[in-house]
Design a protein around this motif. Structure first.
Motif, PDB file in Angstrom:
ATOM      1  N   VAL A  67       0.842  -1.200   0.000  1.00 52.75           N
ATOM      2  CA  VAL A  67       0.000   0.000   0.000  1.00 52.75           C
ATOM      3  C   VAL A  67       0.874   1.246   0.000  1.00 52.75           C
ATOM      4  CG1 VAL A  67      -1.647   1.352   1.350  1.00 52.75           C
ATOM      5  CG2 VAL A  67      -1.995  -1.113   1.055  1.00 52.75           C
ATOM      6  N   ASN A  68       1.902   1.263   0.830  1.00 51.85           N
ATOM      7  CA  ASN A  68       2.777   2.436   0.896  1.00 51.85           C
ATOM      8  C   ASN A  68       3.464   2.692  -0.442  1.00 51.85           C
ATOM      9  OD1 ASN A  68       2.148   2.845   3.595  1.00 51.85           O
ATOM     10  ND2 ASN A  68       3.898   1.674   4.341  1.00 51.85           N
ATOM     11  N   ALA A  69       3.952   1.620  -1.076  1.00 55.99           N
ATOM     12  CA  ALA A  69       4.635   1.779  -2.360  1.00 55.99           C
ATOM     13  C   ALA A  69       3.666   2.225  -3.449  1.00 55.99           C
ATOM     14  CB  ALA A  69       5.303   0.460  -2.757  1.00 55.99           C
ATOM     15  N   ALA A  70       2.451   1.661  -3.441  1.00 57.46           N
ATOM     16  CA  ALA A  70       1.461   2.016  -4.456  1.00 57.46           C
ATOM     17  C   ALA A  70       0.969   3.454  -4.272  1.00 57.46           C
ATOM     18  CB  ALA A  70       0.289   1.046  -4.408  1.00 57.46           C
ATOM     19  N   VAL A  71       0.734   3.853  -3.031  1.00 63.39           N
ATOM     20  CA  VAL A  71       0.297   5.230  -2.747  1.00 63.39           C
ATOM     21  C   VAL A  71       1.357   6.217  -3.213  1.00 63.39           C
ATOM     22  CG1 VAL A  71      -0.148   6.878  -0.895  1.00 63.39           C
ATOM     23  CG2 VAL A  71      -1.266   4.641  -0.864  1.00 63.39           C
ATOM     24  N   SER A  72       2.607   5.909  -2.925  1.00 63.32           N
ATOM     25  CA  SER A  72       3.696   6.776  -3.373  1.00 63.32           C
ATOM     26  C   SER A  72       3.735   6.858  -4.890  1.00 63.32           C
ATOM     27  CB  SER A  72       5.026   6.234  -2.837  1.00 63.32           C
ATOM     28  OG  SER A  72       6.105   7.012  -3.292  1.00 63.32           O
ATOM     29  N   GLY A  73       3.502   5.731  -5.560  1.00 58.49           N
ATOM     30  CA  GLY A  73       3.500   5.724  -7.014  1.00 58.49           C
ATOM     31  C   GLY A  73       2.380   6.556  -7.599  1.00 58.49           C
ATOM     32  N   LEU A  74       1.186   6.447  -7.033  1.00 62.67           N
ATOM     33  CA  LEU A  74       0.056   7.238  -7.535  1.00 62.67           C
ATOM     34  C   LEU A  74       0.253   8.719  -7.280  1.00 62.67           C
ATOM     35  CD1 LEU A  74      -1.288   4.461  -7.935  1.00 62.67           C
ATOM     36  CD2 LEU A  74      -3.413   5.464  -7.076  1.00 62.67           C
ATOM     37  N   LYS A  75       0.826   9.065  -6.139  1.00 70.68           N
ATOM     38  CA  LYS A  75       1.072  10.476  -5.833  1.00 70.68           C
ATOM     39  C   LYS A  75       2.065  11.103  -6.804  1.00 70.68           C
ATOM     40  CE  LYS A  75      -0.026  10.590  -0.879  1.00 70.68           C
ATOM     41  NZ  LYS A  75       0.506  10.797   0.494  1.00 70.68           N
ATOM     42  N   SER A  76       2.950  10.294  -7.368  1.00 71.73           N
ATOM     43  CA  SER A  76       3.981  10.826  -8.265  1.00 71.73           C
ATOM     44  C   SER A  76       3.482  11.035  -9.693  1.00 71.73           C
ATOM     45  CB  SER A  76       5.189   9.886  -8.286  1.00 71.73           C
ATOM     46  OG  SER A  76       4.858   8.646  -8.912  1.00 71.73           O
ATOM     47  N   ILE A  77       2.240  10.616  -9.989  1.00 68.22           N
ATOM     48  CA  ILE A  77       1.684  10.823 -11.326  1.00 68.22           C
ATOM     49  C   ILE A  77       1.529  12.321 -11.579  1.00 68.22           C
ATOM     50  CG2 ILE A  77      -0.346  10.468 -12.790  1.00 68.22           C
ATOM     51  CD1 ILE A  77      -0.815   7.826 -11.351  1.00 68.22           C
ATOM     52  N   GLU A  78       1.946  12.758 -12.748  1.00 63.11           N
ATOM     53  CA  GLU A  78       1.787  14.164 -13.111  1.00 63.11           C
ATOM     54  C   GLU A  78       0.305  14.533 -13.114  1.00 63.11           C
ATOM     55  OE1 GLU A  78       4.079  16.521 -13.822  1.00 63.11           O
ATOM     56  OE2 GLU A  78       5.639  15.114 -13.214  1.00 63.11           O
ATOM     57  N   PRO A  79      -0.013  15.801 -12.796  1.00 67.02           N
ATOM     58  CA  PRO A  79      -1.425  16.220 -12.795  1.00 67.02           C
ATOM     59  C   PRO A  79      -2.101  15.890 -14.131  1.00 67.02           C
ATOM     60  CG  PRO A  79      -0.048  17.944 -11.859  1.00 67.02           C
ATOM     61  CD  PRO A  79       0.890  16.902 -12.411  1.00 67.02           C
ATOM     62  N   ILE A  80      -3.269  15.307 -14.045  1.00 68.52           N
ATOM     63  CA  ILE A  80      -4.008  14.925 -15.244  1.00 68.52           C
ATOM     64  C   ILE A  80      -4.946  16.061 -15.624  1.00 68.52           C
ATOM     65  CG2 ILE A  80      -5.707  13.317 -16.179  1.00 68.52           C
ATOM     66  CD1 ILE A  80      -4.466  11.154 -14.465  1.00 68.52           C
ATOM     67  N   ARG A  81      -4.840  16.497 -16.876  1.00 67.67           N
ATOM     68  CA  ARG A  81      -5.649  17.625 -17.347  1.00 67.67           C
ATOM     69  C   ARG A  81      -6.747  17.130 -18.276  1.00 67.67           C
ATOM     70  NH1 ARG A  81      -2.960  22.069 -15.809  1.00 67.67           N
ATOM     71  NH2 ARG A  81      -0.705  21.912 -15.454  1.00 67.67           N
ATOM     72  N   LYS A  82      -7.743  17.976 -18.422  1.00 71.75           N
ATOM     73  CA  LYS A  82      -8.808  17.659 -19.361  1.00 71.75           C
ATOM     74  C   LYS A  82      -8.254  17.702 -20.783  1.00 71.75           C
ATOM     75  CE  LYS A  82     -12.610  19.527 -16.586  1.00 71.75           C
ATOM     76  NZ  LYS A  82     -13.720  20.513 -16.537  1.00 71.75           N
ATOM     77  N   ARG A  83      -8.891  16.956 -21.649  1.00 65.59           N
ATOM     78  CA  ARG A  83      -8.489  17.003 -23.048  1.00 65.59           C
ATOM     79  C   ARG A  83      -8.785  18.391 -23.614  1.00 65.59           C
ATOM     80  NH1 ARG A  83     -11.531  11.703 -25.045  1.00 65.59           N
ATOM     81  NH2 ARG A  83     -12.862  12.386 -23.333  1.00 65.59           N
ATOM     82  N   ARG A  84      -7.873  18.873 -24.463  1.00 65.53           N
ATOM     83  CA  ARG A  84      -8.009  20.215 -25.005  1.00 65.53           C
ATOM     84  C   ARG A  84      -7.953  20.198 -26.524  1.00 65.53           C
ATOM     85  NH1 ARG A  84      -3.897  24.311 -22.447  1.00 65.53           N
ATOM     86  NH2 ARG A  84      -2.393  22.872 -23.416  1.00 65.53           N
ATOM     87  N   VAL A  85      -8.616  21.177 -27.116  1.00 63.20           N
ATOM     88  CA  VAL A  85      -8.582  21.392 -28.559  1.00 63.20           C
ATOM     89  C   VAL A  85      -7.976  22.766 -28.808  1.00 63.20           C
ATOM     90  CG1 VAL A  85      -9.948  21.707 -30.649  1.00 63.20           C
ATOM     91  CG2 VAL A  85     -10.581  19.938 -29.009  1.00 63.20           C
ATOM     92  N   GLU A  86      -6.998  22.829 -29.712  1.00 60.38           N
ATOM     93  CA  GLU A  86      -6.405  24.114 -30.080  1.00 60.38           C
ATOM     94  C   GLU A  86      -7.121  24.649 -31.311  1.00 60.38           C
ATOM     95  OE1 GLU A  86      -2.112  26.194 -31.202  1.00 60.38           O
ATOM     96  OE2 GLU A  86      -2.331  24.001 -31.259  1.00 60.38           O
ATOM     97  N   ILE A  87      -7.565  25.892 -31.218  1.00 62.89           N
ATOM     98  CA  ILE A  87      -8.240  26.556 -32.333  1.00 62.89           C
ATOM     99  C   ILE A  87      -7.367  27.717 -32.798  1.00 62.89           C
ATOM    100  CG2 ILE A  87     -10.277  27.853 -33.062  1.00 62.89           C
ATOM    101  CD1 ILE A  87     -11.865  26.351 -30.962  1.00 62.89           C
ATOM    102  N   ARG A  88      -7.002  27.688 -34.067  1.00 63.96           N
ATOM    103  CA  ARG A  88      -6.180  28.752 -34.631  1.00 63.96           C
ATOM    104  C   ARG A  88      -6.947  29.466 -35.745  1.00 63.96           C
ATOM    105  NH1 ARG A  88      -0.501  26.037 -35.983  1.00 63.96           N
ATOM    106  NH2 ARG A  88      -1.826  24.263 -36.462  1.00 63.96           N
ATOM    107  N   MET A  89      -6.958  30.784 -35.677  1.00 58.61           N
ATOM    108  CA  MET A  89      -7.627  31.600 -36.679  1.00 58.61           C
ATOM    109  C   MET A  89      -6.580  32.135 -37.647  1.00 58.61           C
ATOM    110  SD  MET A  89     -10.783  31.463 -35.616  1.00 58.61           S
ATOM    111  CE  MET A  89     -11.588  32.802 -36.512  1.00 58.61           C
TER     112      MET A  89
END
Length: 332
Positions: A67-89
């Motif tokens: 549990v300690n090793a797994a918790v540490s592993g999950l905490k080290s995951i980079e922040p997960i962001r929402k999917r984004r679309v780039e719009i260029r005019m």
């Protein structure tokens, strides 16, 4: 190409998925021709009787450490962001055979997507991948403090969570596995009745009486091809066989199929021989980061498996034949 071929073989062995003509022409498949004279010889049959013995494993998993090793592993995951679309005019668009080229760009902005979706059963999916209890999985997820990321991008978080929990399990289990003999062995006749098959493009012919077949199928032109070809002409090698895909060592994360079994004689006294099982990789340092956690874990399982037998020794990872000699041992 070598990496893709090896990955396909591992997926085939683990999940039964066969890759068709996307990479190779399946109509060019052939089967190796067994040499019954070599296979039934006293020298080779004694070699195979030692190498072909089977084991099973057990382990005593420390849940708190996991549990300690797994918790540490999950905490080290980079922040997960929402999917984004780039719009260029752009003020001008040039459309041609090579595609669309925007010129005179006036503005660019990103928009976060907020799709509606059904949440996967995260507990069940992780349980199927790890065989941990639901209570242990819940404890890991809650203590990690990362469940909000699951709502942001469920599929991405689920895959990352399974990867980190499995990595933690491999770390905790690596030195705690115990292998014992089952009393069963792969029969010598299997080498004849279940001769390996593969695509012609991967076939490497051999001609000496060291190999029980007329050649072998290489998964890597840079490692396995020179290893098998050099073994065929090296004096200290008595027998060498590329282990068939049905030769498996059980592990908590699927079966492991080592690369080679080799019989060598003592260069100072040819009457002395040893049996070696060898895992070939592109480098011979198990601590290098280029090896995946799964590869390292399975090599440790291979070491634990063969440690049960006093007359078979395991070498891994090995890049070439240099250290495949009488008296060599697993060194990590």
């Amino acid at each position: 190409d070598d990496f893709a071929r090896k990955l396909q073989l591992e997926i085939r062995d683990e999940f039964g998925v066969e890759f068709k003509s996307h990479v190779t022409n399946e109509r060019t498949r052939r089967q190796l021709k067994p040499d019954t004279g070599i296979i039934n010889s006293d020298s080779f049959s004694s070699f195979w009787a030692a190498v072909g013995r089977q084991t099973d494993y057990s382990f005593n998993l420390n849940i708190d450490d996991l549990v300690n090793a797994a918790v540490s592993g999950l905490k080290s995951i980079e922040p997960i962001r929402k999917r984004r679309v780039e719009i260029r005019m752009s003020s001008e668009l040039d459309i041609s055979e090579i595609g669309v080229i925007a010129e005179g760009e006036e503005a660019s902005r990103f928009i976060e997507l907020n799709p509606s979706f059904d949440l996967p059963d995260i507990i069940r999916d992780i349980q199927e991948a790890t065989e941990l209890t639901r209570s242990t999985i819940c404890k890991i997820l809650i203590e990690s403090g990362r469940l909000n990321d699951f709502l942001v991008n469920p599929r991405m978080f689920l895959e990352l969570a399974k990867e980190r929990i499995r990595k933690a399990m491999e770390s905790v289990l690596k030195d705690g596995l115990t292998y014992t003999q089952t009393g069963e062995s792969y029969p010598l006749d299997d080498l004849i009745e279940r001769a390996p098959s593969g695509v012609v493009e991967n076939f490497i012919k051999t001609s000496s009486p060291k190999n029980p077949y007329d050649g072998f199928f290489s998964d890597s032109t840079t490692v396995e091809t020179p290893f098998g070809s050099n073994a065929d002409i090296t004096d200290r090698i008595v027998h060498c066989i590329k282990l068939p895909s049905w030769y498996k060592i059980p592990t908590p994360f699927g079966n492991y199929n080592p690369d080679w079994a080799v019989q060598v004689h003592n260069e100072d006294d040819e009457s002395e021989v040893e049996y070696l099982v060898v895992e070939t990789k592109g480098d011979d340092d198990i601590m290098d980061e280029w090896l995946t956690n799964s590869e390292v874990f399975k090599m440790h399982c291979g070491h634990n498996h063969f440690s049960v037998f006093s007359d078979v020794h395991y070498l891994a990872p090995e890049k070439n034949l240099d250290r495949v000699r009488f008296g060599e041992r697993w060194r990590w």
